[in-house]
Scaffold this motif. Structure first.
Motif, PDB file in Angstrom:
ATOM      1  N   THR A  35      36.577  38.785  32.195  1.00  0.00           N
ATOM      2  CA  THR A  35      35.679  39.228  31.143  1.00  0.00           C
ATOM      3  C   THR A  35      34.339  39.535  31.772  1.00  0.00           C
ATOM      4  O   THR A  35      33.720  40.554  31.492  1.00  0.00           O
ATOM      5  CB  THR A  35      35.521  38.140  30.058  1.00  0.00           C
ATOM      6  N   GLU A  36      33.910  38.646  32.613  1.00  0.00           N
ATOM      7  CA  GLU A  36      32.708  38.831  33.427  1.00  0.00           C
ATOM      8  C   GLU A  36      33.090  38.500  34.864  1.00  0.00           C
ATOM      9  O   GLU A  36      33.505  37.381  35.149  1.00  0.00           O
ATOM     10  CB  GLU A  36      31.586  37.899  32.968  1.00  0.00           C
ATOM     11  N   PRO A  37      32.947  39.439  35.789  1.00  0.00           N
ATOM     12  CA  PRO A  37      33.313  39.158  37.174  1.00  0.00           C
ATOM     13  C   PRO A  37      32.296  38.238  37.846  1.00  0.00           C
ATOM     14  O   PRO A  37      31.148  38.138  37.410  1.00  0.00           O
ATOM     15  CB  PRO A  37      33.306  40.540  37.823  1.00  0.00           C
ATOM     16  N   SER A  38      32.730  37.593  38.902  1.00  0.00           N
ATOM     17  CA  SER A  38      31.816  36.773  39.692  1.00  0.00           C
ATOM     18  C   SER A  38      30.815  37.695  40.396  1.00  0.00           C
ATOM     19  O   SER A  38      31.016  38.903  40.481  1.00  0.00           O
ATOM     20  CB  SER A  38      32.596  35.970  40.728  1.00  0.00           C
ATOM     21  N   LYS A  39      29.753  37.115  40.912  1.00  0.00           N
ATOM     22  CA  LYS A  39      28.729  37.917  41.592  1.00  0.00           C
ATOM     23  C   LYS A  39      29.310  38.682  42.774  1.00  0.00           C
ATOM     24  O   LYS A  39      28.934  39.815  43.037  1.00  0.00           O
ATOM     25  CB  LYS A  39      27.564  37.044  42.037  1.00  0.00           C
ATOM     26  N   VAL A  40      30.243  38.058  43.476  1.00  0.00           N
ATOM     27  CA  VAL A  40      30.838  38.716  44.640  1.00  0.00           C
ATOM     28  C   VAL A  40      31.691  39.922  44.223  1.00  0.00           C
ATOM     29  O   VAL A  40      31.832  40.871  44.974  1.00  0.00           O
ATOM     30  CB  VAL A  40      31.640  37.707  45.499  1.00  0.00           C
ATOM     31  N   GLU A  42      31.102  41.695  41.280  1.00  0.00           N
ATOM     32  CA  GLU A  42      30.356  42.507  40.322  1.00  0.00           C
ATOM     33  C   GLU A  42      30.284  43.980  40.717  1.00  0.00           C
ATOM     34  O   GLU A  42      30.518  44.866  39.897  1.00  0.00           O
ATOM     35  CB  GLU A  42      28.936  41.950  40.137  1.00  0.00           C
ATOM     36  N   ALA A  43      29.975  44.271  41.967  1.00  0.00           N
ATOM     37  CA  ALA A  43      29.810  45.661  42.413  1.00  0.00           C
ATOM     38  C   ALA A  43      31.117  46.449  42.301  1.00  0.00           C
ATOM     39  O   ALA A  43      31.117  47.570  41.790  1.00  0.00           O
ATOM     40  CB  ALA A  43      29.281  45.704  43.842  1.00  0.00           C
ATOM     41  N   VAL A  44      32.217  45.867  42.747  1.00  0.00           N
ATOM     42  CA  VAL A  44      33.489  46.595  42.676  1.00  0.00           C
ATOM     43  C   VAL A  44      33.970  46.710  41.236  1.00  0.00           C
ATOM     44  O   VAL A  44      34.585  47.705  40.861  1.00  0.00           O
ATOM     45  CB  VAL A  44      34.578  45.961  43.579  1.00  0.00           C
ATOM     46  N   PHE A  45      33.662  45.711  40.429  1.00  0.00           N
ATOM     47  CA  PHE A  45      34.016  45.754  39.012  1.00  0.00           C
ATOM     48  C   PHE A  45      33.286  46.916  38.322  1.00  0.00           C
ATOM     49  O   PHE A  45      33.896  47.729  37.623  1.00  0.00           O
ATOM     50  CB  PHE A  45      33.649  44.418  38.353  1.00  0.00           C
ATOM     51  N   GLN A  46      31.973  47.001  38.544  1.00  0.00           N
ATOM     52  CA  GLN A  46      31.187  48.071  37.931  1.00  0.00           C
ATOM     53  C   GLN A  46      31.581  49.446  38.468  1.00  0.00           C
ATOM     54  O   GLN A  46      31.597  50.434  37.719  1.00  0.00           O
ATOM     55  CB  GLN A  46      29.687  47.820  38.136  1.00  0.00           C
ATOM     56  N   LEU A  47      31.928  49.520  39.741  1.00  0.00           N
ATOM     57  CA  LEU A  47      32.397  50.778  40.315  1.00  0.00           C
ATOM     58  C   LEU A  47      33.704  51.207  39.651  1.00  0.00           C
ATOM     59  O   LEU A  47      33.888  52.379  39.328  1.00  0.00           O
ATOM     60  CB  LEU A  47      32.593  50.644  41.831  1.00  0.00           C
ATOM     61  N   ALA A  48      34.596  50.258  39.415  1.00  0.00           N
ATOM     62  CA  ALA A  48      35.860  50.568  38.746  1.00  0.00           C
ATOM     63  C   ALA A  48      35.609  51.069  37.333  1.00  0.00           C
ATOM     64  O   ALA A  48      36.231  52.056  36.897  1.00  0.00           O
ATOM     65  CB  ALA A  48      36.756  49.331  38.726  1.00  0.00           C
ATOM     66  N   VAL A  49      34.695  50.438  36.609  1.00  0.00           N
ATOM     67  CA  VAL A  49      34.365  50.886  35.247  1.00  0.00           C
ATOM     68  C   VAL A  49      33.843  52.316  35.288  1.00  0.00           C
ATOM     69  O   VAL A  49      34.260  53.172  34.502  1.00  0.00           O
ATOM     70  CB  VAL A  49      33.335  49.947  34.581  1.00  0.00           C
ATOM     71  N   GLN A  50      32.965  52.591  36.234  1.00  0.00           N
ATOM     72  CA  GLN A  50      32.394  53.932  36.368  1.00  0.00           C
ATOM     73  C   GLN A  50      33.467  54.969  36.689  1.00  0.00           C
ATOM     74  O   GLN A  50      33.503  56.054  36.093  1.00  0.00           O
ATOM     75  CB  GLN A  50      31.318  53.929  37.458  1.00  0.00           C
ATOM     76  N   GLU A  51      34.362  54.657  37.613  1.00  0.00           N
ATOM     77  CA  GLU A  51      35.405  55.601  37.999  1.00  0.00           C
ATOM     78  C   GLU A  51      36.409  55.836  36.867  1.00  0.00           C
ATOM     79  O   GLU A  51      36.856  56.959  36.646  1.00  0.00           O
ATOM     80  CB  GLU A  51      36.098  55.125  39.267  1.00  0.00           C
ATOM     81  N   VAL A  52      36.759  54.779  36.149  1.00  0.00           N
ATOM     82  CA  VAL A  52      37.666  54.929  35.003  1.00  0.00           C
ATOM     83  C   VAL A  52      36.991  55.772  33.928  1.00  0.00           C
ATOM     84  O   VAL A  52      37.618  56.643  33.324  1.00  0.00           O
ATOM     85  CB  VAL A  52      38.109  53.547  34.457  1.00  0.00           C
ATOM     86  N   ALA A  53      35.708  55.539  33.691  1.00  0.00           N
ATOM     87  CA  ALA A  53      34.973  56.319  32.688  1.00  0.00           C
ATOM     88  C   ALA A  53      34.932  57.796  33.067  1.00  0.00           C
ATOM     89  O   ALA A  53      35.101  58.665  32.199  1.00  0.00           O
ATOM     90  CB  ALA A  53      33.563  55.766  32.515  1.00  0.00           C
ATOM     91  N   LEU A  54      34.724  58.087  34.338  1.00  0.00           N
ATOM     92  CA  LEU A  54      34.718  59.489  34.780  1.00  0.00           C
ATOM     93  C   LEU A  54      36.077  60.141  34.565  1.00  0.00           C
ATOM     94  O   LEU A  54      36.157  61.278  34.093  1.00  0.00           O
ATOM     95  CB  LEU A  54      34.314  59.577  36.254  1.00  0.00           C
ATOM     96  N   ALA A  55      37.132  59.422  34.906  1.00  0.00           N
ATOM     97  CA  ALA A  55      38.485  59.967  34.713  1.00  0.00           C
ATOM     98  C   ALA A  55      38.783  60.151  33.226  1.00  0.00           C
ATOM     99  O   ALA A  55      39.355  61.171  32.819  1.00  0.00           O
ATOM    100  CB  ALA A  55      39.514  59.043  35.359  1.00  0.00           C
ATOM    101  N   ALA A  56      38.377  59.194  32.416  1.00  0.00           N
ATOM    102  CA  ALA A  56      38.614  59.284  30.972  1.00  0.00           C
ATOM    103  C   ALA A  56      37.832  60.446  30.365  1.00  0.00           C
ATOM    104  O   ALA A  56      38.360  61.192  29.528  1.00  0.00           O
ATOM    105  CB  ALA A  56      38.242  57.974  30.290  1.00  0.00           C
ATOM    106  N   GLN A  57      36.590  60.625  30.788  1.00  0.00           N
ATOM    107  CA  GLN A  57      35.789  61.732  30.262  1.00  0.00           C
ATOM    108  C   GLN A  57      36.377  63.071  30.681  1.00  0.00           C
ATOM    109  O   GLN A  57      36.413  64.016  29.888  1.00  0.00           O
ATOM    110  CB  GLN A  57      34.334  61.619  30.731  1.00  0.00           C
ATOM    111  N   LYS A  58      36.865  63.146  31.913  1.00  0.00           N
ATOM    112  CA  LYS A  58      37.508  64.372  32.380  1.00  0.00           C
ATOM    113  C   LYS A  58      38.735  64.676  31.524  1.00  0.00           C
ATOM    114  O   LYS A  58      38.972  65.826  31.141  1.00  0.00           O
ATOM    115  CB  LYS A  58      37.903  64.222  33.854  1.00  0.00           C
TER     116      LYS A  58
END
Length: 92
Positions: A35-40, A42-58
């Motif tokens: 639900t909330e990733p650990s600090k270690v 966090e960066a890859v979690f947010q990158l995954a959200v961003q990449e999925v959002a880009l694919a979904a918007q496309k």
């Protein structure tokens, strides 16, 4: 968790960037188990959200249909009625 991901295509008004990001966040939460990733993570979690959002918007931008756009308010009311019947708070 994925029950919160709603269809986004063919609605009037069209899907917003925030709606696509919210669905992407739910998807990444589901497949990662966080639900909330650990600090270690966090960066890859947010990158995954961003990449999925880009694919979904496309995808949203590429889909075509001849069907009339659905109305968000009408669909929301129908969902409430289905849930009321499903959970026994309304008679059939």
């Amino acid at each position: 968790m994925c029950r919160n991901i709603k269809p986004l295509f063919n609605y009037e008004p069209i899907v917003t960037e925030d709606e696509v990001r919210a669905a992407s966040l739910q998807f990444v939460r589901k497949i990662s188990g966080f639900t909330e990733p650990s600090k270690v993570n966090e960066a890859v979690f947010q990158l995954a959200v961003q990449e999925v959002a880009l694919a979904a918007q496309k995808l949203m931008d590429s889909l075509v249909t001849n069907a009339e756009p659905r109305n968000r308010e009408v669909e929301a009311q129908r969902a409430k009625e289905r849930n009321a019947i499903r959970f026994g708070t309304k008679e059939v």
